[in-house]
Design an enzyme around this catalytic site. Structure first.
Site, mmCIF file in Angstrom:
data_model
loop_
_atom_site.group_PDB
_atom_site.id
_atom_site.type_symbol
_atom_site.label_atom_id
_atom_site.label_comp_id
_atom_site.label_asym_id
_atom_site.label_seq_id
_atom_site.Cartn_x
_atom_site.Cartn_y
_atom_site.Cartn_z
ATOM 1 N N SER A 195 0.864 -1.185 0.000
ATOM 2 C CA SER A 195 0.000 0.000 0.000
ATOM 3 C C SER A 195 0.895 1.226 0.000
ATOM 4 O O SER A 195 1.825 1.329 0.799
ATOM 5 C CB SER A 195 -0.863 0.002 1.264
ATOM 6 O OG SER A 195 -1.277 1.315 1.568
ATOM 7 N N HIS A 237 -1.385 -1.642 -4.228
ATOM 8 C CA HIS A 237 -2.668 -1.433 -3.545
ATOM 9 C C HIS A 237 -2.819 0.068 -3.319
ATOM 10 O O HIS A 237 -2.045 0.679 -2.564
ATOM 11 C CB HIS A 237 -2.644 -2.206 -2.219
ATOM 12 C CG HIS A 237 -3.844 -2.041 -1.352
ATOM 13 N ND1 HIS A 237 -4.927 -2.901 -1.399
ATOM 14 C CD2 HIS A 237 -4.124 -1.140 -0.386
ATOM 15 C CE1 HIS A 237 -5.816 -2.539 -0.498
ATOM 16 N NE2 HIS A 237 -5.371 -1.458 0.138
ATOM 17 N N ASP A 249 -4.986 3.157 -2.039
ATOM 18 C CA ASP A 249 -6.063 3.429 -1.088
ATOM 19 C C ASP A 249 -6.789 4.720 -1.432
ATOM 20 O O ASP A 249 -6.237 5.813 -1.285
ATOM 21 C CB ASP A 249 -5.482 3.517 0.330
ATOM 22 C CG ASP A 249 -5.034 2.168 0.847
ATOM 23 O OD1 ASP A 249 -5.882 1.270 0.954
ATOM 24 O OD2 ASP A 249 -3.827 2.003 1.117
ATOM 25 N N MET A 269 -9.780 7.200 -0.571
ATOM 26 C CA MET A 269 -10.670 7.565 0.550
ATOM 27 C C MET A 269 -11.396 8.862 0.223
ATOM 28 O O MET A 269 -10.785 9.795 -0.315
ATOM 29 C CB MET A 269 -9.856 7.765 1.826
ATOM 30 C CG MET A 269 -9.006 6.571 2.204
ATOM 31 S SD MET A 269 -8.196 6.817 3.788
ATOM 32 C CE MET A 269 -7.056 5.432 3.793
ATOM 33 N N HIS A 289 -8.398 0.232 -3.527
ATOM 34 C CA HIS A 289 -9.199 -0.093 -2.346
ATOM 35 C C HIS A 289 -10.100 1.101 -2.104
ATOM 36 O O HIS A 289 -9.664 2.140 -1.599
ATOM 37 C CB HIS A 289 -8.254 -0.356 -1.161
ATOM 38 C CG HIS A 289 -8.956 -0.608 0.125
ATOM 39 N ND1 HIS A 289 -8.294 -0.650 1.335
ATOM 40 C CD2 HIS A 289 -10.273 -0.857 0.406
ATOM 41 C CE1 HIS A 289 -9.175 -0.888 2.304
ATOM 42 N NE2 HIS A 289 -10.376 -1.000 1.763
ATOM 43 N N MET A 291 -12.425 3.091 -0.342
ATOM 44 C CA MET A 291 -13.058 3.402 0.944
ATOM 45 C C MET A 291 -13.930 4.624 0.731
ATOM 46 O O MET A 291 -13.609 5.742 1.159
ATOM 47 C CB MET A 291 -11.968 3.631 2.002
ATOM 48 C CG MET A 291 -11.288 2.324 2.394
ATOM 49 S SD MET A 291 -9.756 2.546 3.281
ATOM 50 C CE MET A 291 -8.617 2.623 1.904
ATOM 51 N N MET A 350 -10.513 -6.574 6.367
ATOM 52 C CA MET A 350 -9.717 -5.495 6.971
ATOM 53 C C MET A 350 -9.234 -5.912 8.352
ATOM 54 O O MET A 350 -10.006 -6.423 9.170
ATOM 55 C CB MET A 350 -10.547 -4.207 7.088
ATOM 56 C CG MET A 350 -10.826 -3.498 5.780
ATOM 57 S SD MET A 350 -9.345 -3.040 4.869
ATOM 58 C CE MET A 350 -8.572 -1.832 5.971
ATOM 59 N N ASP A 367 -5.565 -6.618 5.022
ATOM 60 C CA ASP A 367 -5.066 -5.251 4.865
ATOM 61 C C ASP A 367 -5.144 -4.521 6.197
ATOM 62 O O ASP A 367 -6.235 -4.385 6.767
ATOM 63 C CB ASP A 367 -5.923 -4.525 3.806
ATOM 64 C CG ASP A 367 -5.471 -3.093 3.568
ATOM 65 O OD1 ASP A 367 -4.349 -2.735 3.957
ATOM 66 O OD2 ASP A 367 -6.262 -2.344 2.960
HETATM 67 O O1 LIG Z 1 -6.585 0.444 3.726
HETATM 68 C C1 LIG Z 1 -5.721 0.881 4.427
HETATM 69 C C2 LIG Z 1 -6.060 1.767 5.587
HETATM 70 O O2 LIG Z 1 -7.417 1.982 5.611
HETATM 71 C C3 LIG Z 1 -4.275 0.596 4.113
HETATM 72 O O3 LIG Z 1 -4.207 -0.218 2.976
HETATM 73 C C4 LIG Z 1 -3.559 -0.080 5.233
HETATM 74 O O4 LIG Z 1 -3.679 0.584 6.429
HETATM 75 C C5 LIG Z 1 -2.097 -0.353 4.862
HETATM 76 O O5 LIG Z 1 -1.218 0.336 5.631
HETATM 77 P P1 LIG Z 1 -0.469 -0.302 6.898
HETATM 78 O O6 LIG Z 1 0.177 -1.597 6.447
HETATM 79 O O7 LIG Z 1 0.493 0.751 7.277
HETATM 80 O O8 LIG Z 1 -1.527 -0.574 7.935
HETATM 81 FE FE LIG Z 2 -6.128 -0.560 1.900
#
Ligand SMILES: O=C(CO)[C@H](O)[C@H](O)COP(=O)(O)O
Ligand SMILES: [Fe+2]
Length: 221
Positions: free
Chosen positions: A10, A35, A37, A39, A69, A71, A140, A174
């Site tokens: 990510s 990946h 993210d 948001m 991803h 969100m 998650m 994740d």
């Molecule tokens: O979806 C996510 C947060 O909502 C990220 O993908 C996830 O947190 C990855 O980061 P880390 O490995 O630092 O937790």
């Molecule tokens: Fe994510």
């Protein structure tokens, strides 16, 4: 077909002003996919980037597999722009969506694979009715919204339940996943591993990616 061990870093906590270089470095160090993210500040209390950024990244990185991803409160709104931006796997959360099957179909008709994600508070059985149409399911292991949070080991029964019931399903985890937490993810049955902070911040990214892939591989039958 048997599932494969894949590591998808990510880029959430990477230097986003230098996204193409950071992404290329991760790929050069062995990442199987990226990946991304996305948001919207509504579904989660944070804001990142949208399809223009993904499209710009795709212009620089032609062949890598991109997962977004999503969100976001309205995943149906971003299907066409993300397909146009060159996304390969469009993973969205089931929680805000009325007609999950319809959105899955729209994603697949746009030419992308579809992933279905659940937050920590959502029962894994919520996914059961959609597994036959989803290409990937995402459990998650932190509350979505921020990178760098602590891994929630109590999500592992969800992963195990999915693996026990769907031996050939791509199951992704994740949040807070890294060398210290990879063993329980792999033992529970996850095969697609998202890892942000642990990979991006590592002095030897290639070694961390290889180590995690080897652990997952060792648990796959
Ligand atoms: O979806 C996510 C947060 O909502 C990220 O993908 C996830 O947190 C990855 O980061 P880390 O490995 O630092 O937790
Ligand atoms: Fe994510």
């Amino acid at each position: 077909m048997p599932v494969q061990a894949k590591i998808g870093p990510s880029i959430l906590n990477a230097d986003l002003s230098n996204l193409a270089a950071e992404s290329q470095k991760l790929l050069d160090n062995g990442a199987d996919y990226l990946h991304l993210d996305v948001m919207d500040g509504t579904f989660v209390p944070n804001l990142t980037f949208g399809h223009p950024m993904v499209k710009s990244l795709r212009n620089k990185i032609k062949t890598a597999f991109f997962e977004t991803h999503m969100m976001v409160q309205k995943p149906e709104q971003w299907i066409e722009p993300m397909a146009d931006a060159g996304v390969n796997l469009y993973t969205f959360h089931v929680e805000p969506v009325q007609d999950v099957v319809k959105v899955c179909r729209q994603v697949q008709e746009s030419g992308m694979k579809v992933g279905l994600a659940i937050k920590p508070g959502t029962e894994v059985q919520e996914l059961e009715k959609y597994v036959s149409i989803a290409d990937v399911v995402l459990v998650m292991t932190v509350e979505p919204g921020f990178g760098g949070q602590s891994f929630m080991g109590d999500m592992m029964p969800k992963v195990k339940w999915l693996r026990d019931n769907y031996p050939n399903l791509d199951i992704e985890v994740d949040g807070g996943v890294g060398p210290k937490t990879i063993h329980c993810c792999a033992e529970a049955g996850a095969n697609m591993i998202v890892s942000g902070t642990a990979v991006v911040g590592a002095s030897d990214q290639a070694q961390v990616i290889r180590e995690m892939r080897d652990v997952v591989h060792s648990y796959l039958k």
